[in-house]
Design a protein around this motif. Sequence first.
Motif, PDB file in Angstrom:
ATOM      1  N   THR A   1       0.824  -1.197   0.000  1.00  0.00           N
ATOM      2  CA  THR A   1       0.000   0.000   0.000  1.00  0.00           C
ATOM      3  C   THR A   1       0.861   1.251   0.000  1.00  0.00           C
ATOM      4  O   THR A   1       1.823   1.341   0.757  1.00  0.00           O
ATOM      5  CB  THR A   1      -0.929   0.025   1.240  1.00  0.00           C
TER       6      THR A   1
ATOM      7  N   LYS B   1      -6.257   0.062  -6.744  1.00  0.00           N
ATOM      8  CA  LYS B   1      -5.156  -0.800  -7.170  1.00  0.00           C
ATOM      9  C   LYS B   1      -4.481  -0.220  -8.410  1.00  0.00           C
ATOM     10  O   LYS B   1      -5.135   0.382  -9.258  1.00  0.00           O
ATOM     11  CB  LYS B   1      -5.665  -2.199  -7.500  1.00  0.00           C
TER      12      LYS B   1
ATOM     13  N   GLY C   1      -1.445  -4.486  -8.624  1.00  0.00           N
ATOM     14  CA  GLY C   1      -2.221  -4.755  -7.418  1.00  0.00           C
ATOM     15  C   GLY C   1      -1.777  -3.960  -6.214  1.00  0.00           C
ATOM     16  O   GLY C   1      -2.473  -3.925  -5.205  1.00  0.00           O
TER      17      GLY C   1
ATOM     18  N   VAL D   1      -1.734  -1.081  -3.857  1.00  0.00           N
ATOM     19  CA  VAL D   1      -2.866  -0.180  -3.616  1.00  0.00           C
ATOM     20  C   VAL D   1      -2.352   1.234  -3.325  1.00  0.00           C
ATOM     21  O   VAL D   1      -1.443   1.417  -2.527  1.00  0.00           O
ATOM     22  CB  VAL D   1      -3.717  -0.686  -2.424  1.00  0.00           C
TER      23      VAL D   1
END
Length: 181
Positions: free
Chosen positions: A13, A61, A175, A177
Amino acid sequence: MRRITSPKQSVKTIVVRPAPGRKARAIVQVGPLRIPAAIGRSGRTSRKREGDGATPIAAMKVLSGFLRGDRLGQPKTALPLKRTRPSMLWCDASGHPSYNRLVQAPFAPSHEEMQRKDELYDLCLVLDWNVTSRRRNAGSAIFFHLIRPGYEPTAGCVAVSRPDMLRILPHMRRGTVVRVL
């Protein structure tokens, strides 16, 4: 500047926090690294609409990206980067079936050029805002891209400097985030 961790370690993230006192500025956090950034001219919103100039408050994402190969070499990253061509456009016409999708020129409805004259999209990552599940007028072309001089506001994207983008790209994967708070 502090290193993220290991050059081979990816982050799950990336956090985008508002900068104090400036609605169109933000701080991007990648691990312990904090990077200045620009966001939408209208600041952040939880009710994103096409053309509002705001950055959506959301967890998005990273889907893929674009590279201006005639200006930059291939950066170190596991993200799929497509080399831009002059015919590549991004549809932002909310009533069109290709809304918030890559399209090819010639294309009459409203769109953005992916191979721009300025350097904003020389490295441009597609964030999953209204892409995998589209809603008309909910906003399009929310990218993580390069900054304008002086950290000028974006139209709703997140933007950082080229050196900072090149520092964080090796830690990103499809993917990863981007969470705008």
